[in-house]
Design a protein around this motif. Sequence first.
Motif, PDB file in Angstrom:
ATOM      1  N   UNK A 183       0.853  -1.186   0.000  1.00 16.93           N
ATOM      2  CA  UNK A 183       0.000   0.000   0.000  1.00 16.93           C
ATOM      3  C   UNK A 183       0.891   1.239   0.000  1.00 16.93           C
ATOM      4  N   UNK A 184       0.690   2.137  -0.969  1.00 11.30           N
ATOM      5  CA  UNK A 184       1.525   3.331  -1.098  1.00 11.30           C
ATOM      6  C   UNK A 184       0.629   4.541  -1.298  1.00 11.30           C
ATOM      7  N   UNK A 185       1.231   5.730  -1.243  1.00  8.15           N
ATOM      8  CA  UNK A 185       0.442   6.925  -1.537  1.00  8.15           C
ATOM      9  C   UNK A 185       0.326   7.104  -3.048  1.00  8.15           C
ATOM     10  N   UNK A 186      -0.567   7.983  -3.465  1.00  2.00           N
ATOM     11  CA  UNK A 186      -0.843   8.144  -4.890  1.00  2.00           C
ATOM     12  C   UNK A 186       0.376   8.655  -5.640  1.00  2.00           C
ATOM     13  N   UNK A 187       1.132   9.555  -5.040  1.00  3.69           N
ATOM     14  CA  UNK A 187       2.304  10.122  -5.715  1.00  3.69           C
ATOM     15  C   UNK A 187       3.323   9.043  -6.061  1.00  3.69           C
ATOM     16  N   UNK A 216       2.397  14.257 -15.902  1.00  4.11           N
ATOM     17  CA  UNK A 216       3.791  14.715 -15.995  1.00  4.11           C
ATOM     18  C   UNK A 216       4.695  13.965 -15.019  1.00  4.11           C
ATOM     19  N   UNK A 217       4.099  13.479 -13.902  1.00  5.58           N
ATOM     20  CA  UNK A 217       4.893  12.751 -12.913  1.00  5.58           C
ATOM     21  C   UNK A 217       5.134  11.297 -13.313  1.00  5.58           C
ATOM     22  N   UNK A 230     -16.237   7.535 -15.828  1.00  6.39           N
ATOM     23  CA  UNK A 230     -15.710   8.665 -16.578  1.00  6.39           C
ATOM     24  C   UNK A 230     -15.638   9.877 -15.677  1.00  6.39           C
ATOM     25  N   UNK A 231     -14.604  10.683 -15.857  1.00  6.03           N
ATOM     26  CA  UNK A 231     -14.449  11.871 -15.028  1.00  6.03           C
ATOM     27  C   UNK A 231     -13.361  11.730 -13.994  1.00  6.03           C
ATOM     28  N   UNK A 232     -12.967  10.503 -13.668  1.00 11.03           N
ATOM     29  CA  UNK A 232     -11.853  10.317 -12.743  1.00 11.03           C
ATOM     30  C   UNK A 232     -10.554  10.762 -13.409  1.00 11.03           C
ATOM     31  N   UNK A 233     -10.477  10.554 -14.722  1.00 14.61           N
ATOM     32  CA  UNK A 233      -9.341  11.041 -15.506  1.00 14.61           C
ATOM     33  C   UNK A 233      -9.755  12.310 -16.239  1.00 14.61           C
ATOM     34  N   UNK A 234      -8.923  13.335 -16.173  1.00 15.00           N
ATOM     35  CA  UNK A 234      -9.142  14.560 -16.941  1.00 15.00           C
ATOM     36  C   UNK A 234      -8.827  14.242 -18.406  1.00 15.00           C
ATOM     37  N   UNK A 235      -9.847  14.187 -19.243  1.00 16.35           N
ATOM     38  CA  UNK A 235      -9.660  13.730 -20.619  1.00 16.35           C
ATOM     39  C   UNK A 235      -8.847  14.714 -21.457  1.00 16.35           C
ATOM     40  N   UNK A 236      -8.929  15.995 -21.182  1.00 15.11           N
ATOM     41  CA  UNK A 236      -8.098  16.962 -21.903  1.00 15.11           C
ATOM     42  C   UNK A 236      -6.626  16.722 -21.599  1.00 15.11           C
ATOM     43  N   UNK A 237      -6.336  16.497 -20.311  1.00 15.70           N
ATOM     44  CA  UNK A 237      -4.948  16.226 -19.920  1.00 15.70           C
ATOM     45  C   UNK A 237      -4.483  14.888 -20.483  1.00 15.70           C
ATOM     46  N   UNK A 238      -5.379  13.906 -20.521  1.00 15.81           N
ATOM     47  CA  UNK A 238      -5.027  12.606 -21.095  1.00 15.81           C
ATOM     48  C   UNK A 238      -4.706  12.745 -22.575  1.00 15.81           C
ATOM     49  N   UNK A 239      -5.498  13.511 -23.292  1.00 17.57           N
ATOM     50  CA  UNK A 239      -5.250  13.717 -24.726  1.00 17.57           C
ATOM     51  C   UNK A 239      -3.863  14.319 -24.937  1.00 17.57           C
ATOM     52  N   UNK A 240      -3.532  15.342 -24.173  1.00 16.62           N
ATOM     53  CA  UNK A 240      -2.223  15.997 -24.324  1.00 16.62           C
ATOM     54  C   UNK A 240      -1.091  15.025 -24.016  1.00 16.62           C
ATOM     55  N   UNK A 241      -1.269  14.204 -22.965  1.00 11.81           N
ATOM     56  CA  UNK A 241      -0.210  13.262 -22.571  1.00 11.81           C
ATOM     57  C   UNK A 241      -0.019  12.169 -23.623  1.00 11.81           C
ATOM     58  N   UNK A 242      -1.117  11.703 -24.207  1.00 15.65           N
ATOM     59  CA  UNK A 242      -1.021  10.688 -25.258  1.00 15.65           C
ATOM     60  C   UNK A 242      -0.458  11.276 -26.551  1.00 15.65           C
ATOM     61  N   UNK A 243      -0.909  12.457 -26.891  1.00  9.65           N
ATOM     62  CA  UNK A 243      -0.486  13.112 -28.140  1.00  9.65           C
ATOM     63  C   UNK A 243       1.004  13.435 -28.122  1.00  9.65           C
ATOM     64  N   UNK A 244       1.482  13.899 -26.944  1.00  8.41           N
ATOM     65  CA  UNK A 244       2.887  14.297 -26.832  1.00  8.41           C
ATOM     66  C   UNK A 244       3.822  13.115 -26.590  1.00  8.41           C
ATOM     67  N   UNK A 245       3.242  11.963 -26.218  1.00  9.81           N
ATOM     68  CA  UNK A 245       4.066  10.801 -25.911  1.00  9.81           C
ATOM     69  C   UNK A 245       4.527  10.756 -24.469  1.00  9.81           C
ATOM     70  N   UNK A 246       3.992  11.637 -23.617  1.00  9.82           N
ATOM     71  CA  UNK A 246       4.349  11.592 -22.197  1.00  9.82           C
ATOM     72  C   UNK A 246       3.992  10.236 -21.597  1.00  9.82           C
TER      73      UNK A 246
END
Length: 523
Positions: A183-187, A216-217, A230-246
């Motif tokens: 069991x760990x923290x989310x970070x 980013x982490x 749906x809504x647990x993940x910010x879909x705009x942020x997910x799109x940017x992370x997938x698009x950029x290859x993060x």
Amino acid sequence: MKVLIADSINQKGIDNLKEYSEVVVQTDITPEELKETINQYDAIVIRSRTKMTKEVIESADNLKIIARAGVGIDNVDLNSATQKGIMVVNTAESTTITVAEHTMGLILAIARKIAIADKSVKENKWEKSKFMGTELRNKTLGVVGMGRIGSQVIKRCKAFEMDALAYDPYLPEEAAKELGIELVDLNRLIKEADFISIHVPLTKETKHLIGEEEFKAMKNGTFIINCSRGGVIDEDALYDALKSGEIAGAGLDVYETEPPVGNKLLELDNLVATPHIAASTNEAQRDAAIIAADEIIEVLKGKTPKNVLNLPSVDPETYQILKPYLTLCEKLGSFIGQGVKGKIKDLEIIYCGELAEIQKQDILTRTILQGLLTPILNRAVNTINSQAIAESRKINVTEGRKCDSQGYDSIIKIKVKTDEDTLSVEGTDLHGPQIIKVNNYWVNAKPEGNMFIAKYEDIPGTIGAIGTNLGKYNINIGTMQVGRDKAGGEAIMILTVDHEIPKDVINELKELENVHDANGLTL
């Protein structure tokens, strides 16, 4: 005994019921026909088509149980059923394995690029080098939310020789050890996991739990899967992370808006998308029918089913005494559960006055647990299963009785201890639920709507500083109650506010001089 099958279910459930009762299958029954004939039946099985409205339930003079062969009960008027003394059950556990397997399917699909490889071959292409995959062996799976489904996902990932981390702020270390997980923290989970699977409800705490900062982490090559809400993940942020290859890829079965027509995520090759079908298998439908039948059979045998979503039956005289306190119990449980920090270890409940004389206090304790656990768990908590859930979470529950009720007819005292905090609350019914003490400080507050609780040093200017900061964010105070042990000592403040206080505002208030702690609640 007579049972109505009002919606299509697996034949196995029908066959099981026929061994114990007369079964009528009428899956095309109209609302008018249902209202006219429902008084003939002792039990009814429904799915999503049939609506058990207030009007139908009021006509159900002989009905003992409504069994929903599925998870949701939006098509059942739960309050009317409770008032009528009709038990309502569902079959939430029937989808546990199905959703866990779908999660593993998405993990494999994104790791091995199965969906786009399939599309390529069907387009008469042979692009082997384009679809280089990732093994699961020796990778780390991070599970966010250790309910029934999360536990089953971890069990399956171990078969692939994966390591596992889990984040669940409400799961004690002892329970995690029994499951064989760290069991760990989310970070830490976000930074170390190669695959992250989400299994939490959508609440104000989990809304956009995974957003730009979290992506980013994550380390390069991370994959994320969501089969929860749906809504647990910010879909705009997910799109940017997938698009950029993060991050390397994502598998989604749920979306912020469903169906996700026009969603820009669907343009991406490193996303595998399914249409909210994680719970949809023949086996799950079969199990739902069997569980619904089993619940009805228990009732027909004079026993109590395990998945009741409303109140268990009590005799009419006792129910009339307890009725005003049931809402109070749920509100007090929710108040103390949201107001305390850390993992709950001990819950102490003392019934004073008139309630101390009642023998059937079990329903009150179960209702307190329901209020305590509901905001933090990704599963239905009710008066039947709340004690079992508390036991599985290693929460030690003790009850006591006192004759002295300090001038009130009855008082309910609750004290919670966690690994890092202690909080107590006392309440009574004064033409509705009323909180009269918090941490032994006298107050007079109604537990309803959006609330705010703060512990602070009783120094001039502290109350004003809190009010000024709330005003800065256009948060209007409805009522204020303060209590203290002595002038200049520790004090407590309880506010009702017109709007929910955002988490970042709460954090800012915690940083104020002389403020020891602060928390927002929704009751």
